[in-house]
Design a protein around this motif. Structure first.
Motif, PDB file in Angstrom:
ATOM      1  N   ALA A 298      32.622 -56.698 -18.195  1.00  0.00           N
ATOM      2  CA  ALA A 298      33.397 -55.886 -19.293  1.00  0.00           C
ATOM      3  C   ALA A 298      33.372 -54.470 -19.337  1.00  0.00           C
ATOM      4  O   ALA A 298      34.163 -53.798 -19.624  1.00  0.00           O
ATOM      5  N   TRP A 299      31.957 -54.135 -19.315  1.00  0.00           N
ATOM      6  CA  TRP A 299      31.639 -52.661 -19.340  1.00  0.00           C
ATOM      7  C   TRP A 299      32.447 -51.982 -18.386  1.00  0.00           C
ATOM      8  O   TRP A 299      32.865 -50.797 -18.440  1.00  0.00           O
ATOM      9  N   MET A 300      32.074 -52.509 -16.933  1.00  0.00           N
ATOM     10  CA  MET A 300      32.878 -51.754 -15.900  1.00  0.00           C
ATOM     11  C   MET A 300      34.282 -51.720 -16.275  1.00  0.00           C
ATOM     12  O   MET A 300      34.900 -50.782 -15.441  1.00  0.00           O
ATOM     13  N   LEU A 301      34.985 -52.694 -16.395  1.00  0.00           N
ATOM     14  CA  LEU A 301      36.362 -52.828 -16.839  1.00  0.00           C
ATOM     15  C   LEU A 301      36.866 -51.565 -17.874  1.00  0.00           C
ATOM     16  O   LEU A 301      37.745 -50.804 -17.475  1.00  0.00           O
ATOM     17  N   VAL A 302      35.994 -51.582 -18.746  1.00  0.00           N
ATOM     18  CA  VAL A 302      36.287 -50.449 -19.729  1.00  0.00           C
ATOM     19  C   VAL A 302      36.105 -48.969 -18.980  1.00  0.00           C
ATOM     20  O   VAL A 302      36.341 -47.980 -19.168  1.00  0.00           O
ATOM     21  N   SER A 303      34.794 -48.828 -18.238  1.00  0.00           N
ATOM     22  CA  SER A 303      34.636 -47.517 -18.004  1.00  0.00           C
ATOM     23  C   SER A 303      35.533 -47.066 -16.790  1.00  0.00           C
ATOM     24  O   SER A 303      35.877 -45.983 -16.722  1.00  0.00           O
ATOM     25  N   THR A 304      36.246 -48.057 -15.989  1.00  0.00           N
ATOM     26  CA  THR A 304      37.187 -47.944 -15.231  1.00  0.00           C
ATOM     27  C   THR A 304      38.296 -47.103 -15.819  1.00  0.00           C
ATOM     28  O   THR A 304      38.993 -46.186 -15.491  1.00  0.00           O
ATOM     29  N   LEU A 305      38.652 -47.619 -16.956  1.00  0.00           N
ATOM     30  CA  LEU A 305      39.970 -47.468 -17.808  1.00  0.00           C
ATOM     31  C   LEU A 305      39.721 -46.068 -18.546  1.00  0.00           C
ATOM     32  O   LEU A 305      40.549 -45.160 -18.627  1.00  0.00           O
ATOM     33  N   LEU A 306      38.414 -45.660 -18.816  1.00  0.00           N
ATOM     34  CA  LEU A 306      37.928 -44.434 -19.376  1.00  0.00           C
ATOM     35  C   LEU A 306      38.164 -43.308 -18.366  1.00  0.00           C
ATOM     36  O   LEU A 306      38.449 -42.228 -18.842  1.00  0.00           O
ATOM     37  N   VAL A 307      37.811 -43.613 -17.090  1.00  0.00           N
ATOM     38  CA  VAL A 307      37.894 -42.512 -15.904  1.00  0.00           C
ATOM     39  C   VAL A 307      39.351 -42.310 -15.789  1.00  0.00           C
ATOM     40  O   VAL A 307      39.843 -41.211 -15.564  1.00  0.00           O
ATOM     41  N   LEU A 308      39.962 -43.344 -15.767  1.00  0.00           N
ATOM     42  CA  LEU A 308      41.730 -43.096 -15.749  1.00  0.00           C
ATOM     43  C   LEU A 308      42.053 -42.240 -16.949  1.00  0.00           C
ATOM     44  O   LEU A 308      42.987 -41.388 -16.578  1.00  0.00           O
ATOM     45  N   PHE A 309      41.574 -42.589 -18.141  1.00  0.00           N
ATOM     46  CA  PHE A 309      41.907 -41.835 -19.283  1.00  0.00           C
ATOM     47  C   PHE A 309      41.539 -40.470 -19.093  1.00  0.00           C
ATOM     48  O   PHE A 309      42.088 -39.460 -19.857  1.00  0.00           O
ATOM     49  N   MET A 310      40.487 -40.060 -18.371  1.00  0.00           N
ATOM     50  CA  MET A 310      40.107 -38.758 -18.158  1.00  0.00           C
ATOM     51  C   MET A 310      41.100 -37.889 -17.463  1.00  0.00           C
ATOM     52  O   MET A 310      41.444 -36.813 -17.701  1.00  0.00           O
ATOM     53  N   ILE A 311      41.857 -38.744 -16.456  1.00  0.00           N
ATOM     54  CA  ILE A 311      43.151 -37.951 -15.595  1.00  0.00           C
ATOM     55  C   ILE A 311      44.282 -37.796 -16.315  1.00  0.00           C
ATOM     56  O   ILE A 311      45.022 -36.918 -16.503  1.00  0.00           O
ATOM     57  N   LEU A 312      44.719 -39.085 -16.833  1.00  0.00           N
ATOM     58  CA  LEU A 312      45.902 -39.072 -17.682  1.00  0.00           C
ATOM     59  C   LEU A 312      45.626 -39.845 -19.042  1.00  0.00           C
ATOM     60  O   LEU A 312      45.364 -40.973 -19.031  1.00  0.00           O
ATOM     61  N   PRO A 313      45.638 -38.950 -20.287  1.00  0.00           N
ATOM     62  CA  PRO A 313      46.294 -37.412 -19.994  1.00  0.00           C
ATOM     63  C   PRO A 313      45.226 -36.312 -20.251  1.00  0.00           C
ATOM     64  O   PRO A 313      45.706 -35.386 -20.241  1.00  0.00           O
ATOM     65  N   GLY A 314      44.029 -36.944 -20.132  1.00  0.00           N
ATOM     66  CA  GLY A 314      42.895 -35.557 -20.468  1.00  0.00           C
ATOM     67  C   GLY A 314      43.050 -34.506 -19.542  1.00  0.00           C
ATOM     68  O   GLY A 314      43.210 -33.564 -20.140  1.00  0.00           O
TER      69      GLY A 314
END
Length: 463
Positions: free
Chosen positions: A53-69
């Protein structure tokens, strides 16, 4: 005998379950020697749903860094007429690299080859990988689904070339960005990722430095130095923006840039703490360091700017945020929270010097200071990791037989390998792209703005 062994194993597992339940209540864990060999074998290679669960969330957080961050951070820093061009580059790079990664990128980086330099072709098109295939973590016997590991690493591969475009924002053809990205991740990113993070990689094994492995927890070399050096080379080869030094090129929206920087900081917890691959104390250490190092860097930049210019700016504050995040990336799992503050502050000072002094002196046009912050911050962070990992400075310490000197040497050599390899190959790739599609739009197109001339739309419309 076989039945007896099975019965003993069953009893042992039952006992372990009972003791584990008691341990949760008392805080006392069972001694390792109480686990029979047969029972230990029976519980090997455990997949913990909390880790997944943590790694699934972490993966989405890194994507969030790119789009839209990253898109908003860069977009706010350019002129309004080029806002959408930056957003479009970030979106397209992300999508293109995702396709490349599952096609051959994962195999080139982590394909199981014994080579020190690349992962081979065994896992091209994700061959042999299913929902039941597991990938190792840093704890023996603890695994996560390989698809999760692939997705997490894929987001790192996406953000790295997206970082590069800040160096030549407002003055490059869209097709050139896409072609360069395809070539660069294939020939530069994947081999460096293999060397640093794969179990057989040159830098991971320490073969580059007499057997002392370099510490790079979340991508100081792979992501930031790699991107920073490619950006520096690109700023020279693409050339300066038309009108630089004459036209007003101030950021069109510091508000959007601040929002983007804030999203990057939030997403960076997935970047750093996620690199632990497990939801445990190691992830907690990476998380607290991502707070403290970034805070130290932000305060340092604000103070330096206040003394040097008489005023502290929002642009300076967000630059400090990024400098701290970059610096702590390789160090997140190795240094202590207080050491992280000092590491962030040192990196921030170095980045400020390159942005405010070195760049104007040498006259290169690194539009959004990718080299000045990601490149320099990555170098300071990578080398500083070797220093602040010392237990005397609050870090986690070194492996047996490794001294601060030998660790710092390993860090320096890893940095040099990345700088030289990335610099030379990136220069060749820019020349290839220039010969195939050309790097620059026309002067007229650049003056009108890439939003209209490259994409036929505008970010803003007046009523």
């Amino acid at each position: 005998m076989r039945l007896l062994k099975t019965s003993l194993a069953t009893l042992a597992l039952t006992g372990l379950t009972t003791v584990a339940a008691l341990a949760q209540e008392t805080g006392v864990a069972p001694a390792p020697e109480t686990v029979p060999a047969d029972a230990a074998a029976a519980v090997a290679d455990v997949m913990d749903k909390g880790d997944v669960a943590w790694m699934l969330v972490s993966t989405l957080l890194v994507l969030f860094m790119i789009l839209p961050g990253l898109g908003l951070f860069y977009g706010g820093l350019v002129r309004a007429k080029n806002m959408l061009s930056v957003l479009m580059q970030c979106v397209t790079i992300t999508a293109v690299v995702m396709i490349i990664y599952v096609t051959y990128g994962y195999s080139f980086a982590f394909g199981g080859s014994t080579s020190a330099f690349w992962g081979g072709t065994a896992k091209m098109f994700l061959a042999g990988i299913t929902k039941d295939t597991m990938a190792a973590t840093f704890t023996k016997g603890v695994v996560i689904p390989e698809y999760v590991f692939i997705a997490f690493q894929m987001t790192f591969a996406c953000i790295t070339p997206a970082l590069i475009v800040g160096a030549f924002a407002e003055r490059i053809k869209f097709g050139a960005v896409v072609l360069f990205t395809v070539l660069w991740v294939t020939i530069v990113y994947f081999p460096v990722a293999h060397m640093v993070w794969d179990a057989n990689g040159l830098i991971f094994t320490g073969a580059h430095a007499g057997g002392v492995a370099a510490l790079d927890f979340a991508g100081g070399t792979v992501v930031h130095i790699n991107a920073g050096i490619a950006a520096l080379v690109g700023s020279f080869l693409v050339g300066k923006r038309t009108g630089l030094g004459r036209d007003n090129m101030a950021p069109h929206s510091m508000t959007l840039t601040m929002v983007g920087a804030s999203i990057l900081w939030v997403g960076w917890f997935g970047f750093n703490a996620g690199s632990n691959l497990e939801a445990n104390g190691g992830a907690a250490l990476a998380m607290i360091n991502t707070f403290t190092a970034t805070a130290g860097a932000t305060v340092a930049w604000v103070l330096i700017e206040a003394f040097a210019r008489g005023k502290a700016s929002m642009l300076g504050a967000v630059s400090g945020i990024i400098a701290g995040l970059v610096a702590v990336t390789p160090a997140a799992g190795a240094v202590g929270p207080i050491g992280g503050i000092f590491l962030g502050a040192i990196a921030s000072a170095a980045c400020y010097f390159f942005v405010a002094v070195v760049k104007p002196k040498f006259g290169y046009d690194d539009s959004l200071d990718v080299f000045g912050i990601h490149g320099i911050g990555g170098i300071v962070g990578a080398i500083g990791t070797g220093v602040f990992a010392s237990t005397a400075l609050g870090g986690g310490g070194y492996l047996d037989g490794v001294t601060m000197g030998s660790q710092v040497y390993s860090q320096v050599v890893a940095v040099l390998i990345t700088v030289v390899y990335c610099g030379i190959v990136s220069a060749i790739l820019y020349k290839i792209v220039d010969a195939v599609v050309g790097l620059r739009p026309t002067v007229e197109a650049e003056r009108e703005g890439l939003d209209i001339t490259s994409h036929g739309e505008a970010a803003y419309h007046s009523s």
